[in-house]
Design an enzyme around this catalytic site. Structure first.
Site, PDB file in Angstrom:
ATOM      1  N   ARG A 104     100.731  44.071-102.831  1.00 51.29           N
ATOM      2  CA  ARG A 104     101.656  44.541-101.756  1.00 51.29           C
ATOM      3  C   ARG A 104     101.716  43.425-100.861  1.00 51.29           C
ATOM      4  O   ARG A 104     100.992  42.699-100.366  1.00 51.29           O
ATOM      5  CB  ARG A 104     100.845  45.661-100.702  1.00 51.29           C
ATOM      6  CG  ARG A 104     101.532  45.931 -99.709  1.00 51.29           C
ATOM      7  CD  ARG A 104     101.145  47.157 -98.874  1.00 51.29           C
ATOM      8  NE  ARG A 104     101.561  48.432 -99.692  1.00 51.29           N
ATOM      9  CZ  ARG A 104     101.424  49.705 -99.124  1.00 51.29           C
ATOM     10  NH1 ARG A 104     100.852  49.673 -98.027  1.00 51.29           N
ATOM     11  NH2 ARG A 104     101.791  50.789 -99.798  1.00 51.29           N
ATOM     12  N   HIS A 131     109.224  50.122-103.911  1.00 50.45           N
ATOM     13  CA  HIS A 131     108.086  50.733-103.956  1.00 50.45           C
ATOM     14  C   HIS A 131     107.877  51.546-104.892  1.00 50.45           C
ATOM     15  O   HIS A 131     107.848  52.869-105.064  1.00 50.45           O
ATOM     16  CB  HIS A 131     107.806  51.632-102.508  1.00 50.45           C
ATOM     17  CG  HIS A 131     106.525  51.902-102.131  1.00 50.45           C
ATOM     18  ND1 HIS A 131     105.414  51.370-102.971  1.00 50.45           N
ATOM     19  CD2 HIS A 131     106.008  52.800-101.318  1.00 50.45           C
ATOM     20  CE1 HIS A 131     104.357  52.058-102.528  1.00 50.45           C
ATOM     21  NE2 HIS A 131     104.817  52.683-101.483  1.00 50.45           N
ATOM     22  N   GLN A 134     105.177  54.602-105.792  1.00 50.89           N
ATOM     23  CA  GLN A 134     105.375  55.608-104.888  1.00 50.89           C
ATOM     24  C   GLN A 134     106.332  56.782-105.497  1.00 50.89           C
ATOM     25  O   GLN A 134     106.002  57.773-105.595  1.00 50.89           O
ATOM     26  CB  GLN A 134     105.972  55.183-103.688  1.00 50.89           C
ATOM     27  CG  GLN A 134     106.227  56.403-102.528  1.00 50.89           C
ATOM     28  CD  GLN A 134     104.771  57.341-102.340  1.00 50.89           C
ATOM     29  OE1 GLN A 134     104.027  56.624-101.881  1.00 50.89           O
ATOM     30  NE2 GLN A 134     105.084  58.694-102.401  1.00 50.89           N
ATOM     31  N   ASP A 226     111.923  58.871 -94.935  1.00 50.74           N
ATOM     32  CA  ASP A 226     110.942  58.000 -94.884  1.00 50.74           C
ATOM     33  C   ASP A 226     110.859  57.556 -93.522  1.00 50.74           C
ATOM     34  O   ASP A 226     111.700  57.625 -92.849  1.00 50.74           O
ATOM     35  CB  ASP A 226     110.845  56.755 -95.794  1.00 50.74           C
ATOM     36  CG  ASP A 226     109.748  55.819 -95.777  1.00 50.74           C
ATOM     37  OD1 ASP A 226     108.737  56.122 -95.102  1.00 50.74           O
ATOM     38  OD2 ASP A 226     109.774  54.787 -96.357  1.00 50.74           O
ATOM     39  N   CYS A 267     106.891  59.960 -98.236  1.00 47.33           N
ATOM     40  CA  CYS A 267     105.603  58.986 -98.971  1.00 47.33           C
ATOM     41  C   CYS A 267     104.497  59.005 -98.055  1.00 47.33           C
ATOM     42  O   CYS A 267     103.561  58.564 -98.399  1.00 47.33           O
ATOM     43  CB  CYS A 267     106.216  57.697 -99.419  1.00 47.33           C
ATOM     44  SG  CYS A 267     107.014  56.747 -97.984  1.00 47.33           S
ATOM     45  N   ARG A 295      99.572  60.330-106.369  1.00 50.07           N
ATOM     46  CA  ARG A 295      99.368  58.736-106.349  1.00 50.07           C
ATOM     47  C   ARG A 295      98.498  58.435-107.338  1.00 50.07           C
ATOM     48  O   ARG A 295      98.465  57.465-108.069  1.00 50.07           O
ATOM     49  CB  ARG A 295      99.230  58.193-105.076  1.00 50.07           C
ATOM     50  CG  ARG A 295     100.653  58.222-104.030  1.00 50.07           C
ATOM     51  CD  ARG A 295     101.745  57.347-104.389  1.00 50.07           C
ATOM     52  NE  ARG A 295     101.281  55.928-104.687  1.00 50.07           N
ATOM     53  CZ  ARG A 295     101.297  54.945-103.576  1.00 50.07           C
ATOM     54  NH1 ARG A 295     101.813  55.407-102.583  1.00 50.07           N
ATOM     55  NH2 ARG A 295     100.997  53.817-103.803  1.00 50.07           N
TER      56      ARG A 295
HETATM   57  N1  NVA Z   1     109.260  52.038 -96.265  1.00 52.35           N
HETATM   58  C1  NVA Z   1     107.799  52.114 -95.730  1.00 52.35           C
HETATM   59  C2  NVA Z   1     106.748  52.921 -96.807  1.00 52.35           C
HETATM   60  C3  NVA Z   1     105.464  52.988 -96.410  1.00 52.35           C
HETATM   61  C4  NVA Z   1     104.436  53.244 -97.595  1.00 52.35           C
HETATM   62  C5  NVA Z   1     107.398  50.887 -95.064  1.00 52.35           C
HETATM   63  O1  NVA Z   1     107.864  50.028 -96.060  1.00 52.35           O
HETATM   64  O2  NVA Z   1     106.604  50.601 -94.415  1.00 52.35           O
HETATM   65  N1   CP Z   2     102.875  55.756 -99.339  1.00 50.95           N
HETATM   66  C1   CP Z   2     102.232  54.519 -99.246  1.00 50.95           C
HETATM   67  O1   CP Z   2     102.552  53.699-100.029  1.00 50.95           O
HETATM   68  O2   CP Z   2     101.024  54.781 -98.312  1.00 50.95           O
HETATM   69  P1   CP Z   2     100.248  53.557 -97.909  1.00 50.95           P
HETATM   70  O3   CP Z   2     101.171  52.554 -97.069  1.00 50.95           O
HETATM   71  O4   CP Z   2      99.096  54.168 -97.120  1.00 50.95           O
HETATM   72  O5   CP Z   2      99.611  52.817 -98.990  1.00 50.95           O
END
Ligand code: NVA
Ligand code: CP
Length: 320
Positions: A104, A131, A134, A226, A267, A295
């Site tokens: 990540r 992502h 997800q 989101d 998500c 997930r």
């Molecule tokens: N779009 C959000 C998704 C979190 C799982 C982010 O990047 O923070």
């Molecule tokens: N949806 C998702 O990726 O959640 P986290 O940021 O908690 O991993």
């Protein structure tokens, strides 16, 4: 499959994506999850985090554990990467220890460089642009609740962000009619849109962009949104809230324009009162907890596909 890595969701062919979803369903339906303890025996997966995570971290750790493998969780500021060791050197070294890496990262370029320099599969566990893990769970949840994917209308409302970008590929590979309503400055990147549209041309899918959330939601089988402020965009919070609210909130009024039995996906993490009302996310049409659970199952299937190969995954799907 394009290459050894899973970075955007553009990589699998439509058939390969169906295989991953089919295997996910199979893992979910096993009465005893630990039955598959030997699938990844002796294999180790590295989990690298530059940003916080609840679902991605826990679902990957549990998935590897339940498949009989071992995971090593690394936060970027605890390893030499955080002190200036290059991404390429980190990738080369990790490739000598582990059999796959989930990362990540802040900038998508970092996960691409990791993939280019490593000899093991690299999985994007979220970047600023995509992502994909997800969206596997989102697709599984949709098919569970609607019995199919092809021809369904999915409305994306809000920010044309990382999840939306991977959805463009997820929808085009599965023949979904995907309508994204975003403010003009927050539309998904045009190169991603056009390459998704090209794929959709061969699967019967459809990708359309618009500004009006009501138009996107009209007749939708699934409405999703989101956060308006993704990780790494906190300095834009005020401007974003101004651009998105109140028009882009998924609330009861907006949901009433979708099909009566439309489901709501998110998500998570969610911000009640911003991108979604409490009544919608905590209401009867919300499937967000199934989505979060999925997930785990989709991650298991993805790991098998990438680490055991297509034939290995297909034989697990056929097996008892
Ligand atoms: N779009 C959000 C998704 C979190 C799982 C982010 O990047 O923070
Ligand atoms: N949806 C998702 O990726 O959640 P986290 O940021 O908690 O991993």
């Amino acid at each position: 499959m394009r290459g050894k890595d899973f970075l955007t969701l553009e990589e699998p062919s439509p058939g390969e994506l169906q295989l991953i979803l089919g295997l996910s369903k199979k893992f979910k339906n096993l009465r005893k999850r630990l039955v598959v303890k030997d699938v990844l025996r002796g294999r180790t997966v590295g989990l690298l985090f530059e940003k916080p995570s609840t679902r991605t971290r826990v679902s990957f750790q549990v998935a590897v554990h339940e498949l009989g493998g071992y995971s090593v969780s690394l936060s970027s500021n605890e390893i030499q990467l955080g002190r200036g060791e290059t991404i390429e050197d980190t990738a080369r070294v990790l490739s000598r220890y582990v059999h796959a890496v989930m990362a990540r990262v802040n900038a998508h370029d970092e996960v691409s460089r990791l993939a280019a320099a490593s000899t093991v599969p690299i999985i994007n566990g979220l970047s600023d642009l995509y992502h994909p893990v997800q969206v596997l769970a989102d697709l599984l949840t949709l098919t569970e609740h609607k019995g199919r994917l092809k021809g369904l209308r999915v409305a994306w409302v809000g920010d044309g962000n990382n999840v939306c970008n991977s959805w463009l590929y997820g929808a085009s590979l599965t023949g979904v009619d995907f309508a994204a309503a975003t403010p003009p400055n927050y539309a998904p990147p045009s190169d991603v849109v056009s390459s998704a549209q090209k794929i959709a041309g061969s699967t019967g899918g459809r990708i359309t962009l618009m500004e009006d959330p009501r138009e996107a939601v009209e007749g939708a089988d699934c409405v999703m949104t989101d956060t308006f402020v993704s990780m790494g965009f906190d300095q834009e919070k005020e401007a974003r809230i101004k651009a998105f609210l109140p028009r882009y909130q998924v609330n009861e009024e907006l949901m009433s324009r979708a099909k009566k039995d439309a489901i709501f996906e998110h998500c998570l993490p969610a911000h009640r009162g911003e991108e979604v009302s409490k009544g919608v996310i905590d209401g009867p049409n919300s499937v967000v907890w199934d989505q979060a659970e999925n997930r785990l199952h989709t991650t298991k299937a993805l790991l098998c596909f990438l680490m055991l190969g297509k034939a290995g995954a297909a034989s697990l799907l056929r097996g008892r």
